[in-house]
Design a protein around this motif. Structure first.
Motif: not given
Length: 135
Positions: A38-66
């Motif tokens: 479940l955790t792996d799948d949630i992280v995978g799902a988070l990595k599909t979300v991109y800030d439209p102004e930045i070409p990196a996903d929100i997980y790798e940008l460090g926007l997910i705190y908890r």
């Protein structure tokens, strides 16, 4: 960055030095192997979300705190934005909620926007730094 959500601050730096989101360190009624999937799948799902102004996903940008998965499979995500004036402030939380809610085994997803601690580039993974050429 590895594809798992760490459970304590010493493990949170991961392979890249960027802080990983924390999870609540409490016993769970969800079996360990199911929680790992479940955790792996949630992280995978988070990595599909991109800030439209930045070409990196929100997980790798460090926007997910908890990320917290409770025994009823309700997932609560604390996230931030790069700035309080982010033009994507209205759409990113809804995208995160939808992506996490679509993970098999998640009953419900909730997203909280937090501003403490404020985001800064040190939270980005090496992958995001490479994409953004920020070394």
């Amino acid at each position: 960055m590895t594809d798992d959500v760490k459970t304590d601050e010493t493990a949170a730096a991961g392979a890249t030095g960027a802080p990983a989101p924390e999870t609540a360190a409490k016993p769970s009624a969800i079996p360990a192997d199911e929680m790992t999937r479940l955790t792996d799948d949630i992280v995978g799902a988070l990595k599909t979300v991109y800030d439209p102004e930045i070409p990196a996903d929100i997980y790798e940008l460090g926007l997910i705190y908890r990320v917290d998965v409770d025994d009823d499979r309700v997932v609560t995500v604390d996230m931030t934005l790069t700035t309080p004036n982010c033009p994507s402030a209205a759409e990113l939380p809804a995208q995160v909620e939808g992506a996490v809610a679509a993970v098999a085994g998640v009953r419900e997803a909730k997203v909280n926007i937090v501003w403490d601690p404020p985001w800064d580039p040190s939270r980005m993974s090496d992958e995001a730094r490479t994409v953004l050429n920020m070394w």
